[in-house]
Design a protein around this motif. Structure first.
Motif: not given
Lengths: 211, 214
Positions: A32, A34, A36-42, A58-59, A62-63, A68, B15, B17, B47, B70-71, B73-74, B77
């Motif tokens: 697919i 999508m 960019a994902l700007n997450m807390i973990c990166g 984990w991502l 999930a996908l 996906k 990071t 995390v 954050q 997905l967000y 989940m982040d 976590r």
């Protein structure tokens, strides 16, 4: 007051070990598009169909569960590589072969949710189980060598889950030896000279049990 | 020393995390309470709050369900790590409340809120013990911290066992390291190798961030 330390606080549950492992990076091939994902973990992505991208496990799972993406088998998880590792494990009874720290958790998660992405999944799975058995047998053998003289243990290349399984027993054993042998230790002078492996010996002592 | 530069640049690259994960693991494995990482927790809280607000906006603006989940989940976590970290510390404070309250060094490792918690924990426990048991014991045996008047020190205060063994890994070579006071136990600590050592011996290295507990 007499009593051993409460081990409960420092116990990691297997789920917690898996939680840590889920941050390991794997490569996926999305189907697919999508952003960019700007997450807390990166930051991960952006995602384009058929373009391999690196994401945390984990991502990826999930996908994959939502169909996906496909997950690219990690390099170490091929039949050839694992056969090499298994042979090497069997040939070196006192060493552990280098494997990813979370190899058990990663392989379990991939087998559970992405089995169709692994070539020769059945063979890979049985190789990993054999490797686990050989390694754990080595751990058990190693435990037998712990004595009152052991003041430190080196476990090079042991993996996260293996550490977690052996932790409670090893800590209690080392603690018991340390507690019961320690007063005599202090009175004894070091008359053994220098040793090549200071890790396992701290002086001449009678073994209670001869093997 | 070049190894310090490596540590600095490695720390800068990690990071929040990852840093929180490391703090969580250390706290879980260590027998005593470690220093509260106040800046790290504030940053993580910010954050988390930002992401929660973003997710609220997403819900209103109709962003794709997949991205939202997905967000989420982040977020979950990160929340788990933070909550577990704080709960672990609270458990340790509850367990060793008397011991922590009487040590300035240990109190200084707590956050302000934890200090308030420790104080009220100690007060409540003391009151409870006095009312339910100690007031009924004969004079000389009714102290919360000492078994009897003849005890030379506070021998009824539970203390963490610092010489328990812990699993650890060092990030860079430490070289020959002395484990005990007498100099008989020396271990060569190599980067990335896993060791099982007495916590007391490596306490300083853990505080300095050079060794991670597994």
């Amino acid at each position: 007051m007499a009593g051993q330390s409460d081990p409960h606080l420092s116990i990691f549950s297997p789920s917690e070990v898996e939680f840590v492992a889920e941050d390991e990076i794997v490569e996926i091939v999305p189907n697919i598009r999508m952003d960019a994902l700007n997450m807390i973990c990166g930051d991960f992505g952006p995602f384009f169909p058929q373009i391999p991208t690196k994401v945390p496990l984990w991502l990826a799972v999930a996908l994959k569960k939502r169909s996906k993406c496909t997950i690219r088998t990690p390099d170490w998880m091929t039949v050839d590589r694992l056969t090499q590792v298994l042979e090497a494990e069997r040939e070196s009874p006192r060493e552990f072969q280098p494997l990813p720290f979370h190899y058990i958790e990663i392989s379990k998660l991939l087998f559970d949710d992405a089995r169709d992405d692994i070539s020769d999944a059945y063979l890979v799975r049985s190789l990993i189980e054999d490797i686990r058995d050989v390694r754990f047998h080595k751990v058990e053998t190693g435990l037998e060598t712990i004595s009152g003289r052991t003041h430190a243990v080196k476990l090079k290349n042991l993996s996260a889950m293996e550490v977690n399984i052996v932790r409670p027993f090893m800590v209690r054993t080392l603690q018991a030896f340390y507690k019961h042998d320690s007063p005599q230790m202090i009175q004894q002078a070091d008359n053994t000279g220098s040793r090549a492996t200071p890790v396992t010996d701290r002086g001449p002592r009678r073994d209670l049990r001869r093997r | 020393m070049s190894s310090w530069d490596d540590d600095d640049s490695a720390a800068a690259a990690a990071t929040d995390v990852e840093l929180l994960k490391r703090a969580w693991r250390n706290e879980k494995a260590a027998p005593e309470i470690l220093r509260f990482d106040s800046p790290l927790v504030s940053r993580v809280r910010e954050q988390i709050q930002l992401l929660e607000e973003t997710l609220d906006d997403f819900a209103d603006s109709g962003v794709d369900d997949l991205v939202v989940s997905l967000y989420q989940m982040d977020l979950d976590r990160t929340l788990f790590l933070l909550r577990s970290y704080l709960r672990l510390r609270l458990q340790k404070i509850e367990k060793y409340t008397m011991h922590i309250s009487r040590s300035d060094d240990l109190l200084s490792r707590l956050s302000q809120q934890e200090r308030r918690f420790a104080k009220s924990c100690a007060e409540i426990m003391e009151k409870h013990l006095e009312q339910s048991v100690l007031s009924k014991l004969p004079y000389g045996y009714d102290s919360v911290t000492r078994q009897s008047l003849s005890s030379t020190e506070d021998d009824m205060v539970p203390e963490p066992q610092l010489d328990t063994f812990v699993f650890c890994k060092t990030k860079s070579d430490v070289g020959a390291f002395q484990l005990d006071d007498i100099g008989e136990e020396v271990v060569d600590l190599v980067a990335d190798d896993l060791y099982v050592l007495r916590y007391k011996s490596i306490k300083g290295l853990v505080e300095g961030g050079r060794i991670d507990l597994i």
